[in-house]
Design a protein around this motif. Sequence first.
Motif, PDB file in Angstrom:
ATOM      1  N   UNK A  79     -11.770 -18.665  -9.364  1.00  0.00           N
ATOM      2  CA  UNK A  79     -13.151 -18.520  -9.794  1.00  0.00           C
ATOM      3  C   UNK A  79     -13.477 -17.163 -10.399  1.00  0.00           C
ATOM      4  N   UNK A  80     -12.911 -16.090  -9.869  1.00  0.00           N
ATOM      5  CA  UNK A  80     -13.198 -14.757 -10.391  1.00  0.00           C
ATOM      6  C   UNK A  80     -12.045 -14.305 -11.278  1.00  0.00           C
ATOM      7  N   UNK A  81     -12.321 -13.328 -12.137  1.00  0.00           N
ATOM      8  CA  UNK A  81     -11.269 -12.829 -13.011  1.00  0.00           C
ATOM      9  C   UNK A  81     -10.117 -12.238 -12.206  1.00  0.00           C
ATOM     10  N   UNK A  82     -10.422 -11.562 -11.096  1.00  0.00           N
ATOM     11  CA  UNK A  82      -9.344 -11.002 -10.266  1.00  0.00           C
ATOM     12  C   UNK A  82      -8.446 -12.116  -9.752  1.00  0.00           C
ATOM     13  N   UNK A  83      -9.052 -13.204  -9.278  1.00  0.00           N
ATOM     14  CA  UNK A  83      -8.250 -14.305  -8.767  1.00  0.00           C
ATOM     15  C   UNK A  83      -7.487 -15.017  -9.876  1.00  0.00           C
ATOM     16  N   UNK A 126      -2.265 -16.129 -12.027  1.00  0.00           N
ATOM     17  CA  UNK A 126      -1.387 -16.237 -13.196  1.00  0.00           C
ATOM     18  C   UNK A 126      -0.131 -15.387 -13.000  1.00  0.00           C
ATOM     19  N   UNK A 127      -0.299 -14.182 -12.479  1.00  0.00           N
ATOM     20  CA  UNK A 127       0.851 -13.307 -12.253  1.00  0.00           C
ATOM     21  C   UNK A 127       1.773 -13.882 -11.176  1.00  0.00           C
ATOM     22  N   UNK A 128       1.205 -14.469 -10.134  1.00  0.00           N
ATOM     23  CA  UNK A 128       2.024 -15.098  -9.092  1.00  0.00           C
ATOM     24  C   UNK A 128       2.794 -16.286  -9.648  1.00  0.00           C
ATOM     25  N   UNK A 171      -6.372  -6.234 -14.875  1.00  0.00           N
ATOM     26  CA  UNK A 171      -5.062  -5.721 -14.451  1.00  0.00           C
ATOM     27  C   UNK A 171      -5.161  -4.265 -14.006  1.00  0.00           C
ATOM     28  N   UNK A 172      -5.962  -3.479 -14.698  1.00  0.00           N
ATOM     29  CA  UNK A 172      -6.109  -2.070 -14.344  1.00  0.00           C
ATOM     30  C   UNK A 172      -6.915  -1.877 -13.065  1.00  0.00           C
ATOM     31  N   UNK A 173      -7.762  -2.843 -12.714  1.00  0.00           N
ATOM     32  CA  UNK A 173      -8.608  -2.721 -11.523  1.00  0.00           C
ATOM     33  C   UNK A 173      -7.942  -3.254 -10.256  1.00  0.00           C
ATOM     34  N   UNK A 174      -6.898  -4.044 -10.399  1.00  0.00           N
ATOM     35  CA  UNK A 174      -6.238  -4.611  -9.219  1.00  0.00           C
ATOM     36  C   UNK A 174      -5.389  -3.550  -8.527  1.00  0.00           C
ATOM     37  N   UNK A 221       5.804  -0.806 -21.202  1.00  0.00           N
ATOM     38  CA  UNK A 221       4.817  -1.109 -22.253  1.00  0.00           C
ATOM     39  C   UNK A 221       4.611  -2.626 -22.367  1.00  0.00           C
ATOM     40  N   UNK A 222       3.384  -3.061 -22.076  1.00  0.00           N
ATOM     41  CA  UNK A 222       3.036  -4.474 -22.213  1.00  0.00           C
ATOM     42  C   UNK A 222       3.523  -5.374 -21.112  1.00  0.00           C
ATOM     43  N   UNK A 223       3.948  -4.800 -19.961  1.00  0.00           N
ATOM     44  CA  UNK A 223       4.456  -5.602 -18.856  1.00  0.00           C
ATOM     45  C   UNK A 223       3.786  -5.150 -17.555  1.00  0.00           C
ATOM     46  N   UNK A 224       3.410  -6.101 -16.720  1.00  0.00           N
ATOM     47  CA  UNK A 224       2.715  -5.800 -15.465  1.00  0.00           C
ATOM     48  C   UNK A 224       3.389  -6.538 -14.309  1.00  0.00           C
ATOM     49  N   UNK A 225       3.218  -5.994 -13.114  1.00  0.00           N
ATOM     50  CA  UNK A 225       3.778  -6.649 -11.928  1.00  0.00           C
ATOM     51  C   UNK A 225       3.129  -6.144 -10.657  1.00  0.00           C
TER      52      UNK A 225
END
Length: 131
Positions: free
Chosen positions: A64-68, A73-75, A112-115, A123-127
Amino acid sequence: MMPRELAGVLIKAQHHCRSDHKTYRGMRLPAIEHEYILIWERRGVVMLAALKDIGEKLKGRASGTWKNIVKLALMELGGTASLQALYDQVSRGAPARIQLNPHWKAKVRQTLQLLPDVQPLEAGSWGFTTS
């Protein structure tokens, strides 16, 4: 309640309620000293179909929220992903939500920056953080 049938009725007595000792002015009916709990059961529904419906509802609530949405999606991508893979996964997982926000890709980057448990890997990759 039409597609369901009554499976049972529980009657629960009320003890030690604050309102037991209060007199209500103009009250013509007796004080309620019990409550009914109605138990409804679906008939003729395949168990796997019912579980699928429940799973879809829970996934909708969790996303429901952007954080979730971003965390889910990342999971689903195994914990690490490129921005493009995240965009693709978010667009599949929350199509109704991205239709409401024309700048949804910027919202994904901001989220992504707030989590606190997510960090940029390269560059361009998150985890997710490993600590």
